[in-house]
Enzyme design. Structure first.
Site, PDB file in Angstrom:
ATOM      1  N   GLU A  27       0.253  -2.516   2.558  1.00 36.63           N
ATOM      2  CA  GLU A  27      -0.682  -1.731   1.976  1.00 36.63           C
ATOM      3  C   GLU A  27      -1.633  -1.559   3.182  1.00 36.63           C
ATOM      4  OE1 GLU A  27      -0.420   0.573   0.159  1.00 36.63           O
ATOM      5  OE2 GLU A  27       0.929  -0.047  -1.329  1.00 36.63           O
ATOM      6  N   TYR A  52      -8.332   2.582  -2.319  1.00 33.18           N
ATOM      7  CA  TYR A  52      -6.926   2.967  -2.432  1.00 33.18           C
ATOM      8  C   TYR A  52      -6.099   1.693  -2.563  1.00 33.18           C
ATOM      9  CZ  TYR A  52      -2.154   3.211  -0.688  1.00 33.18           C
ATOM     10  OH  TYR A  52      -0.743   2.936  -0.659  1.00 33.18           O
ATOM     11  N   ASP A  90      -4.434   8.475  -1.495  1.00 30.00           N
ATOM     12  CA  ASP A  90      -4.029   8.497  -0.219  1.00 30.00           C
ATOM     13  C   ASP A  90      -3.991  10.008   0.302  1.00 30.00           C
ATOM     14  OD1 ASP A  90      -1.587   9.139  -0.930  1.00 30.00           O
ATOM     15  OD2 ASP A  90      -0.895   7.976   0.707  1.00 30.00           O
TER      16      ASP A  90
END
Length: 347
Positions: free
Chosen positions: A33, A116, A134
DNA sequence: GACCCGTGGTA
DNA sequence: TTACCAAGGGT
């Protein structure tokens, strides 16, 4: 069928096979991520493989030096991601007994992790029903619901987060989150979305009103600054040079470069060698030549760097302590790496 | 809330 | 060529 059912049905048929997709190991999900923030899968992939091979656990990452981590991150950009990644690896390793936190609230408190990323890790690894928002999610939702609130406004951020949360399949939040992002990346793309055959085509507001190209809305961005860089590539008779680490705020923090003289316009050799910075650094007799007569324009997101590399030969210099052949061990910006590649070719 | 942080792909 | 922007976050 409701939104999440259509979405997950599409996902199960069309999802991409990715190295981090068949694990719930929070370290691997976290790493992927961070790497994919503002970065395409194709660009981050090799870095993910390299990191997991060299640092198979958080402990391995924590035990590396920051310079080593930056070197491995070299070329991926947004280097604060690497510094924060390393910082948090050390924190988890030393303060949390190596155990990755398991709730959204704890995860978002970690450095380098925002709404996020915390949502992604909490949902994928720990099945906590937290919706990710996102760039893909903004686009999919703005188009499907015909939302004209700018996605980078305070109101927009709140509105889209709440909408995503309301649509989330709470029984499989990780799957839903990855599904909506994959859908945005593959079908509901920024340009030329694949509306033909889209499973949402019958109810998509943007498609029905021909607004696909206009959504999502974004408030205008700021302008780009111009800067003028003169790098002094010092070469002594015993093949040593000078490298300095960028430690101030701004771009490329923690990375290395040649001594830099920044000017407010493009300068010639005479102006350069008469500057105070040049004389302070190289008081002795030198031979100077311009490596690139045509200035290199290195484009960053917020500034354009008009760059000249000056080759400065000297018998010796008190600051020149780096053996030329060891330059490859230092993390450098792409601008410097590109120069080094060119320079080696011409040598 | 405004501004800053990299690099590379696409049309 | 320029403009957009990609699995955002920090200050």
């Amino acid at each position: 069928m409701i939104f999440s059912e259509i979405l997950i049905f599409w996902y199960n048929k069309n999802k991409r096979e990715l190295p981090w997709r068949n694990t719930k190991n929070p370290y691997f999900i976290w790493l992927s991520e961070i790497m994919l923030q503002q970065t395409r899968v194709a660009q981050g992939m090799s870095y993910y493989l390299k990191f997991t091979e060299n640092y198979p656990t958080i402990s391995h990452l924590a035990n590396a030096s920051e310079t080593e981590v930056l070197k491995m991150w070299q070329g991926l950009g947004y280097y604060s991601r690497a510094r924060n990644l390393h910082h948090t690896a050390k924190y988890i390793s030393h303060e949390l007994n190596g155990k990755f936190p398991s709730t959204f609230k704890e995860i978002i408190a970690l450095k380098g992790i925002g709404d996020y990323t915390a949502s992604a890790i909490a949902s994928i690894c720990f099945d906590e029903p937290t919706a990710v928002v996102d760039g893909n999610v903004y686009r999919v939702l703005a188009r499907y619901f015909g939302i004209e609130t700018p996605i980078n406004s305070t109101a927009g951020i709140k509105e889209f987060k709440e909408l995503a949360q309301s649509l989330l399949d709470k029984t499989q939040p990780g799957t839903f989150n990855q599904a909506i992002m994959d859908f945005g990346a593959i079908v509901c793309k920024p340009q030329n979305p694949l509306c033909d055959g889209c499973p949402f085509s019958e109810s998509c507001v943007a498609l029905q009103r021909n607004l696909t190209k206009d959504l999502p809305l974004k408030e205008q961005k700021i302008k780009v600054k111009k800067r003028y860089f003169n790098y002094l590539v010092v070469i002594t008779d015993d093949d040593k040079t000078i490298l300095t680490q960028r430690n101030d705020k701004g771009i490329w923090q923690g990375l290395y470069q040649f001594p830099l003289i920044e000017t407010n316009k493009s300068v010639n050799e005479k102006e350069l060698i008469s500057s105070k910075e040049f004389i302070d650094l190289l008081p002795e007799e030198t031979t100077i030549s311009l490596f690139n007569p045509k200035e290199i324009i290195h484009k960053l997101s917020h500034q354009h760097l008009y760059t000249h590399f000056w080759i400065v030969e000297t018998s010796s210099n008190q600051h020149a302590k780096i053996l030329w052949k060891t330059i490859q061990n230092f993390p450098v910006p792409v601008l410097i790496a590109n120069f080094l590649a060119q320079f080696e070719l011409k040598k």
